[in-house]
Design a protein around this motif. Structure first.
Motif, PDB file in Angstrom:
ATOM      1  N   SER A  30     -97.033  38.579  18.034  1.00 12.05           N
ATOM      2  CA  SER A  30     -97.369  37.964  19.344  1.00 12.05           C
ATOM      3  C   SER A  30     -96.189  37.996  20.439  1.00 12.05           C
ATOM      4  O   SER A  30     -96.213  37.482  21.357  1.00 12.05           O
ATOM      5  CB  SER A  30     -97.729  36.588  18.966  1.00 12.05           C
ATOM      6  OG  SER A  30     -96.914  35.888  18.258  1.00 12.05           O
ATOM      7  N   LEU A  31     -94.963  38.672  20.043  1.00 10.62           N
ATOM      8  CA  LEU A  31     -93.889  38.635  20.848  1.00 10.62           C
ATOM      9  C   LEU A  31     -93.207  40.015  21.226  1.00 10.62           C
ATOM     10  O   LEU A  31     -93.352  41.035  20.433  1.00 10.62           O
ATOM     11  CB  LEU A  31     -92.588  37.769  20.091  1.00 10.62           C
ATOM     12  CG  LEU A  31     -92.785  36.543  19.522  1.00 10.62           C
ATOM     13  CD1 LEU A  31     -91.765  35.815  18.739  1.00 10.62           C
ATOM     14  CD2 LEU A  31     -93.138  35.431  20.584  1.00 10.62           C
ATOM     15  N   PHE A  34     -86.853  41.297  20.204  1.00  9.39           N
ATOM     16  CA  PHE A  34     -85.751  40.423  20.965  1.00  9.39           C
ATOM     17  C   PHE A  34     -84.500  40.679  20.117  1.00  9.39           C
ATOM     18  O   PHE A  34     -84.796  41.106  18.874  1.00  9.39           O
ATOM     19  CB  PHE A  34     -85.899  38.922  21.414  1.00  9.39           C
ATOM     20  CG  PHE A  34     -86.205  38.147  20.158  1.00  9.39           C
ATOM     21  CD1 PHE A  34     -85.221  37.499  19.534  1.00  9.39           C
ATOM     22  CD2 PHE A  34     -87.451  37.862  19.564  1.00  9.39           C
ATOM     23  CE1 PHE A  34     -85.504  36.942  18.269  1.00  9.39           C
ATOM     24  CE2 PHE A  34     -87.806  37.122  18.686  1.00  9.39           C
ATOM     25  CZ  PHE A  34     -86.791  36.450  17.910  1.00  9.39           C
ATOM     26  N   TYR A  36     -80.764  39.048  18.673  1.00  7.30           N
ATOM     27  CA  TYR A  36     -80.221  37.807  18.896  1.00  7.30           C
ATOM     28  C   TYR A  36     -78.729  37.908  18.096  1.00  7.30           C
ATOM     29  O   TYR A  36     -78.492  38.672  17.101  1.00  7.30           O
ATOM     30  CB  TYR A  36     -80.932  36.518  18.292  1.00  7.30           C
ATOM     31  CG  TYR A  36     -81.179  36.846  16.892  1.00  7.30           C
ATOM     32  CD1 TYR A  36     -82.187  37.691  16.376  1.00  7.30           C
ATOM     33  CD2 TYR A  36     -80.667  35.958  16.142  1.00  7.30           C
ATOM     34  CE1 TYR A  36     -82.555  37.938  15.078  1.00  7.30           C
ATOM     35  CE2 TYR A  36     -81.023  35.894  14.399  1.00  7.30           C
ATOM     36  CZ  TYR A  36     -82.147  36.961  14.134  1.00  7.30           C
ATOM     37  OH  TYR A  36     -82.088  37.110  12.628  1.00  7.30           O
ATOM     38  N   LEU A  65     -81.152  29.620  21.032  1.00 11.01           N
ATOM     39  CA  LEU A  65     -82.592  29.749  20.795  1.00 11.01           C
ATOM     40  C   LEU A  65     -83.301  28.946  19.899  1.00 11.01           C
ATOM     41  O   LEU A  65     -84.229  28.087  19.726  1.00 11.01           O
ATOM     42  CB  LEU A  65     -83.025  31.223  20.700  1.00 11.01           C
ATOM     43  CG  LEU A  65     -82.804  32.044  21.986  1.00 11.01           C
ATOM     44  CD1 LEU A  65     -83.369  33.712  21.419  1.00 11.01           C
ATOM     45  CD2 LEU A  65     -83.985  31.619  22.868  1.00 11.01           C
ATOM     46  N   HIS A  66     -82.245  28.941  18.594  1.00  6.62           N
ATOM     47  CA  HIS A  66     -82.905  28.342  17.307  1.00  6.62           C
ATOM     48  C   HIS A  66     -81.486  27.929  16.610  1.00  6.62           C
ATOM     49  O   HIS A  66     -80.697  28.538  16.479  1.00  6.62           O
ATOM     50  CB  HIS A  66     -83.499  29.377  16.447  1.00  6.62           C
ATOM     51  CG  HIS A  66     -84.061  28.859  15.349  1.00  6.62           C
ATOM     52  ND1 HIS A  66     -83.594  28.697  14.154  1.00  6.62           N
ATOM     53  CD2 HIS A  66     -85.442  28.359  15.456  1.00  6.62           C
ATOM     54  CE1 HIS A  66     -84.532  28.266  13.408  1.00  6.62           C
ATOM     55  NE2 HIS A  66     -85.534  28.090  14.110  1.00  6.62           N
ATOM     56  N   GLN A  87     -85.133  22.072  11.619  1.00  4.77           N
ATOM     57  CA  GLN A  87     -84.904  23.040  12.459  1.00  4.77           C
ATOM     58  C   GLN A  87     -85.146  22.383  14.184  1.00  4.77           C
ATOM     59  O   GLN A  87     -85.905  21.326  14.241  1.00  4.77           O
ATOM     60  CB  GLN A  87     -86.174  23.976  12.500  1.00  4.77           C
ATOM     61  CG  GLN A  87     -85.991  24.871  11.500  1.00  4.77           C
ATOM     62  CD  GLN A  87     -87.061  25.989  11.045  1.00  4.77           C
ATOM     63  OE1 GLN A  87     -87.458  26.567  12.102  1.00  4.77           O
ATOM     64  NE2 GLN A  87     -87.094  26.354   9.683  1.00  4.77           N
ATOM     65  N   PRO A 120     -97.997  28.376  18.396  1.00  3.49           N
ATOM     66  CA  PRO A 120     -98.637  27.954  17.180  1.00  3.49           C
ATOM     67  C   PRO A 120     -97.881  27.391  16.192  1.00  3.49           C
ATOM     68  O   PRO A 120     -96.516  27.415  16.052  1.00  3.49           O
ATOM     69  CB  PRO A 120     -98.885  29.634  16.669  1.00  3.49           C
ATOM     70  CG  PRO A 120     -97.970  30.352  17.389  1.00  3.49           C
ATOM     71  CD  PRO A 120     -97.678  29.691  18.805  1.00  3.49           C
ATOM     72  N   VAL A 122     -96.411  26.969  12.211  1.00  2.11           N
ATOM     73  CA  VAL A 122     -95.638  27.891  11.276  1.00  2.11           C
ATOM     74  C   VAL A 122     -96.533  27.039  10.087  1.00  2.11           C
ATOM     75  O   VAL A 122     -96.914  26.021   9.942  1.00  2.11           O
ATOM     76  CB  VAL A 122     -94.304  27.736  10.985  1.00  2.11           C
ATOM     77  CG1 VAL A 122     -93.800  28.270   9.827  1.00  2.11           C
ATOM     78  CG2 VAL A 122     -93.466  28.055  12.551  1.00  2.11           C
ATOM     79  N   LEU A 141     -86.436  37.328   7.229  1.00  2.03           N
ATOM     80  CA  LEU A 141     -87.247  36.311   7.470  1.00  2.03           C
ATOM     81  C   LEU A 141     -88.436  36.686   7.763  1.00  2.03           C
ATOM     82  O   LEU A 141     -88.854  37.294   8.831  1.00  2.03           O
ATOM     83  CB  LEU A 141     -86.737  35.309   8.200  1.00  2.03           C
ATOM     84  CG  LEU A 141     -87.414  33.858   8.378  1.00  2.03           C
ATOM     85  CD1 LEU A 141     -86.407  32.703   8.400  1.00  2.03           C
ATOM     86  CD2 LEU A 141     -88.599  33.840   9.286  1.00  2.03           C
ATOM     87  N   MET A 143     -92.799  35.006   8.374  1.00  2.00           N
ATOM     88  CA  MET A 143     -93.612  33.936   8.421  1.00  2.00           C
ATOM     89  C   MET A 143     -95.022  33.977   8.868  1.00  2.00           C
ATOM     90  O   MET A 143     -95.318  35.289   9.413  1.00  2.00           O
ATOM     91  CB  MET A 143     -92.952  32.984   9.476  1.00  2.00           C
ATOM     92  CG  MET A 143     -93.039  33.379  10.917  1.00  2.00           C
ATOM     93  SD  MET A 143     -92.237  32.235  12.290  1.00  2.00           S
ATOM     94  CE  MET A 143     -92.540  33.470  13.501  1.00  2.00           C
ATOM     95  N   HIS A 153     -90.171  38.381  11.224  1.00  2.40           N
ATOM     96  CA  HIS A 153     -89.930  37.682  12.510  1.00  2.40           C
ATOM     97  C   HIS A 153     -88.322  38.249  12.767  1.00  2.40           C
ATOM     98  O   HIS A 153     -88.092  38.223  13.747  1.00  2.40           O
ATOM     99  CB  HIS A 153     -89.834  36.227  12.376  1.00  2.40           C
ATOM    100  CG  HIS A 153     -89.732  35.514  13.515  1.00  2.40           C
ATOM    101  ND1 HIS A 153     -90.030  35.712  14.711  1.00  2.40           N
ATOM    102  CD2 HIS A 153     -89.231  34.343  13.840  1.00  2.40           C
ATOM    103  CE1 HIS A 153     -89.499  34.968  15.785  1.00  2.40           C
ATOM    104  NE2 HIS A 153     -89.151  33.915  14.928  1.00  2.40           N
ATOM    105  N   LEU A 154     -87.589  38.345  11.536  1.00  8.56           N
ATOM    106  CA  LEU A 154     -85.900  38.261  11.759  1.00  8.56           C
ATOM    107  C   LEU A 154     -85.415  39.185  10.766  1.00  8.56           C
ATOM    108  O   LEU A 154     -85.698  39.103   9.477  1.00  8.56           O
ATOM    109  CB  LEU A 154     -85.159  37.058  11.705  1.00  8.56           C
ATOM    110  CG  LEU A 154     -85.892  35.651  12.637  1.00  8.56           C
ATOM    111  CD1 LEU A 154     -85.358  34.295  12.038  1.00  8.56           C
ATOM    112  CD2 LEU A 154     -85.491  35.926  13.937  1.00  8.56           C
TER     113      LEU A 154
END
Ligand code: HEM
Length: 162
Positions: A30-31, A34, A36, A65-66, A87, A120, A122, A141, A143, A153-154
Motif C-alpha cells: 500500500s506504500l 522509501f 530510511y 519517522l519511527h 512505538q 490500518p 497492525v 521486518l 507485518m 516492510h523493512l
C-alpha cells in the motif's frame, strides 16, 4: 532434554550503539518504496534485562519517522526471548521468539493500541535480527494489517558505532 542455561549475556553481541551505513529499504503493497536511516541503542542497566531504543528517519529529509523503545528479557534456562516494545505510532507489543547462535527471530505475542490509533491496524509483526560474519547487524521486518497479509516492510543493515 534439558535446554542449556542461556543467560542474557548470550545477547552481549547486541549491546552498544549501531547505525545504518547504507539507507534501509522500506516497502509495503500500500506504500511507495522509501529509504530510511536508523540508529539502535542497547544497554544493560544492572539487571539481566536489556533496555533498547531505535530511532528511524527519512533518508532524504531526515524527518523522524519511527521510534521504538523497550526491554529485552530472556526466559531463564532457555533460549526464549521477549521484546517488550512501545512505538511512537501508539502500538504496544510483546514479541517473542528464540535466539539461535547470533540470530534472533521474533513474532508478535501480544499487541495493543490507543482507541484512536491511525488505520490500518497492525495485526502481527515478524522480525529477525542477525549478526553477519563481517560484524554488521541486519534487521528484516514483515507485518500484516487488517488490510494486507504478512508482507515485508523493512530491511536494513547497521554498523557498530565506535
Ligand atoms: C507505514 C507499521 C516501522 C516507515 C506503516 C503502516 C503501518 C506501519 C501499519 C501503514 C501501512 C498502510 O498504510 O498500509 C510499522 C510497524 C513498524 C514500523 C509495526 C515496526 C514494528 C517503521 C520504520 C520505519 C517506517 C522503522 C522507518 C522509517 C514507514 C513509512 C510509512 C509506514 C514511511 C508510510 C507513511 C506512513 O503511513 O506514515 N508502518 N512500521 N515504519 N511506515 Fe512503518
Amino acid at each position: 532434554s534439558i535446554p542449556p542455561e542461556v543467560p542474557v549475556s548470550s545477547l552481549d553481541w547486541l549491546l552498544g550503539n549501531w547505525e545504518s551505513v547504507e539507507p534501509g529499504k522500506g516497502s509495503y503493497p500500500s506504500l511507495k518504496d522509501f529509504r530510511y536511516t536508523e540508529d539502535l541503542h542497547f544497554a544493560q542497566m544492572g539487571q539481566p534485562i536489556i533496555n533498547f531504543m531505535f530511532n528511524a528517519s527519512d533518508a532524504e529529509t531526515k524527518k523522524i519517522l519511527h521510534r521504538e523503545c523497550g526491554f529485552i528479557r530472556m526466559q531463564t534456562g532457555t533460549n526464549r526471548v521477549a521484546f517488550i516494545i512501545a512505538q511512537n505510532s501508539g502500538l504496544v507489543e510483546v514479541e517473542e521468539g528464540e535466539l539461535v547462535g547470533k540470530k534472533l527471530s521474533l513474532h508478535t505475542q501480544a499487541l495493543a493500541r490507543p482507541s484512536f490509533a491511525k488505520e490500518p491496524h497492525v495485526k502481527e509483526v515478524s522480525r529477525v535480527f542477525q549478526l553477519q560474519p563481517d560484524g554488521k547487524l541486519e534487521q528484516t521486518l514483515s507485518m500484516s494489517t487488517d488490510k494486507q497479509p504478512m508482507t515485508q516492510h523493512l530491511h536494513i543493515t547497521y554498523s557498530r558505532l565506535a
